[in-house]
Write an enzyme that holds these catalytic residues in place. Structure first.
Site, short mmCIF file in Angstrom:
data_model
loop_
_atom_site.label_atom_id
_atom_site.label_comp_id
_atom_site.label_asym_id
_atom_site.label_seq_id
_atom_site.Cartn_x
_atom_site.Cartn_y
_atom_site.Cartn_z
N THR A 18 22.94 24.37 60.54
CA THR A 18 23.71 23.73 59.49
C THR A 18 24.90 23.03 60.10
OG1 THR A 18 24.89 24.18 57.44
CG2 THR A 18 25.05 25.83 59.13
N GLY A 60 25.09 28.25 62.32
CA GLY A 60 24.52 29.21 63.24
C GLY A 60 23.85 30.43 62.65
N GLY A 61 23.34 30.40 61.42
CA GLY A 61 22.56 31.51 60.90
C GLY A 61 23.29 32.84 60.97
#
Length: 530
Positions: free
Chosen positions: A341, A423-424
């Site tokens: 993202t 970064g999840g």
């Protein structure tokens, strides 16, 4: 890599791509609001960083006016009305790529519209043609391909090369090289139409009709009715009071609760630590507790079985603290969440601030690109489960779990802080690291972001669940962390694996600090105003 990592001034903007920062800052210098600047940057970064985000993805907002409670906007997409377990009965799990992965509505553009309605209550908005101009120019005239684009393209090429429309992002059927000029003429045409007809055209006009047709051709369950029924909505953020101030993030379906839990726990622990290694260890252990709670409860808000605010209560935090020791690491792993993202932050001349995150989920999302519009579609729906009774069970009009979570803080000394990262799994961890370094341990804002970081769990498609530590931090911390029981591996310093973080801080004096991450292609700008 990033430039101008920290500046002082009255207005400020930070983004992981310098062209997005310049687009946002230009609007601020024209007297625009932080929201208008963010819309301009969101459109721009959708063009110049299309592997990370786009108009076919989701968005989440935190918007703050001084002296008022922050407002959240949930612009995440729901599963299509046709997205049923029966439709996916031939699969063991929802595909991550291709048409069947493109099963949730895109909410980003609706979020822009909802945010601009708030901006309009502050002052007359600039024309959409002004806000979208830079994005249109980048799409039509091109922008230089970055190394992160090249790396992402190489990573996904075998999976996506033959996916419907993905040739949009390839050069003669192969991967672009760094520095090549990437033009996206179909996306430029779409942006021009949005500027002319208004953002509603994405859901109720010609753009919606073209997207619905192209998605159906690609094998997606999304239909025109899904566009017509979609709306972004304003939401009340989660909040927790700490010794440093009040922290805000978004509720379900995001992992905002995890971000707040990490910092609420560390707020009670940070005085125990004497070294940077102690800080990292305690934050990692706090992360484990936060992720256990997140995985147990977070789902579509209609299916929540617990009050997420209650997890932030004193008694809940005290129970979690019982599992945290300064000298010993808790065993791991638990189930990981991953995704890519962008995060951006802004502050305007009136001190109004925005924390915003926009995403496709994985690199290039589903890989499906609408030939008519140039829009690449998200694959957020692959977070759903096909297992009946699962917390994330697929169902029509439900929202999947989101790693996305923009952060904001109002500190006791008058500072107000917009911060975040991509970064999840790494999002709440990096937020906690940069916030703790800056607020609890007195790091300068740029150093709080640039110093060596760590990541617990899996992200960016990595298969391991262990603790990754950048080399520069490992030099001082690795031996001590191993002695406490952490299963760790050392990765290169300044590693993109750790995400692209940023922050904008408004000081009590009216000055604004802006910082970006050297791991990105970003830029942080601020400027004194009269």
């Amino acid at each position: 890599m990033s430039e101008n990592s920290i500046n002082k001034g009255g207005i400020g903007f930070t983004a992981p791509h310098f062209k997005a920062t310049e687009a946002g800052q230009k609007v601020l210098e024209q007297g625009g609001t932080a929201i208008e600047a963010m819309v301009a940057a969101a459109a721009a970064i959708a063009v110049v960083y299309p592997h990370m985000n786009g108009l076919g993805g989701d968005g989440f907002w935190l918007i703050s006016e001084r002296g008022k409670a922050p407002i959240g906007i949930d612009a995440s997409g729901k599963a299509a009305q046709n997205a049923t377990l029966d439709v996916y009965k031939e699969f063991d799990s929802i595909p991550a790529r291709g048409g069947k992965a493109a099963l949730t509505m895109a909410g980003a553009v609706a979020g822009w519209k909802e945010a601009l309605s708030i901006s309009e209550s502050w002052q007359a908005n600039l024309p959409l043609s002004t806000l979208l101009n830079d994005a249109i120019q980048f799409a039509e005239q091109g922008s230089a391909v970055t190394q992160t684009y090249v790396d992402a393209s190489n990573k996904v090429f075998d999976d996506l090369a033959d996916v419907h429309g993905f040739s949009t992002f390839l050069k003669d059927g192969g991967v672009y090289e760094k520095g090549d000029n990437l033009t996206l003429p179909a996306l430029g045409k779409t942006l021009r139409r949005l500027a002319e007809k208004g953002l509603d055209d994405f859901y109720h006009g010609e753009i919606a009709e073209e997207l619905a047709k192209d998605l159906e051709t690609a094998g997606s369950p999304i239909r025109l009715e899904d566009f017509h029924s979609y709306e972004a909505k304003q939401v009340k953020p989660l909040q927790v009071t700490t010794s440093a101030g009040t922290l805000y993030n978004l509720s379900a379906p995001t992992q905002g609760i995890a971000s707040l839990l990490i910092l609420a726990l560390y707020d009670r622990l940070h005085t125990q630590g004497k070294t940077p290694t102690d800080m990292a260890h305690l934050l990692i252990e706090s992360t484990k507790q936060a992720f256990i709670a997140r995985n147990q409860y977070v789902t579509d808000e209609s299916r929540l079985t617990a009050d997420l605010e209650a997890l932030l209560a004193d008694e809940s935090l005290e129970e979690m603290l019982k599992s945290i020791s300064l000298d010993k690491a808790q065993t791991w792993p638990h189930v990981e969440k991953h995704g890519d993202t962008i995060w951006m932050g802004a502050c305007d001349s009136e001190g109004r601030m925005v924390s915003y995150i926009q995403s496709l989920f994985w690199e290039f999302g589903s890989g499906v690109v609408s030939p008519s519009t140039g829009i690449v579609w998200n694959n957020r729906g692959s977070s759903f489960s096909l297992e009946k009774g699962s917390l994330q069970e697929l169902g029509p009009n439900l929202k999947p779990f989101h790693t996305l979570n923009p952060a904001f803080a109002e500190l006791n000394d008058g500072r107000r802080m917009s911060y975040g990262t991509m970064g999840g799994e790494g999002q709440p961890q990096t937020q906690a690291a940069l916030f703790s370094r800056y607020v609890y341990h007195g790091f300068p804002l740029d150093k709080a972001i640039s110093e060596g970081r760590w990541l617990l769990g899996r992200t960016w498609g990595d298969e391991s669940h262990n603790l990754k530590i950048e080399q520069d931090f490992a030099n001082e911390a690795a031996d001590s962390l191993r002695a406490r029981g952490h299963d760790l591996v050392i990765v290169d310093s300044c590693n993109e694996l750790m995400g692209h973080a940023g922050a904008v801080v408004r000081l009590e004096s009216g000055d604004t600090l802006a910082a970006t991450d050297p791991r990105s292609d970003g830029l942080a700008l601020s400027k004194k105003i009269n």
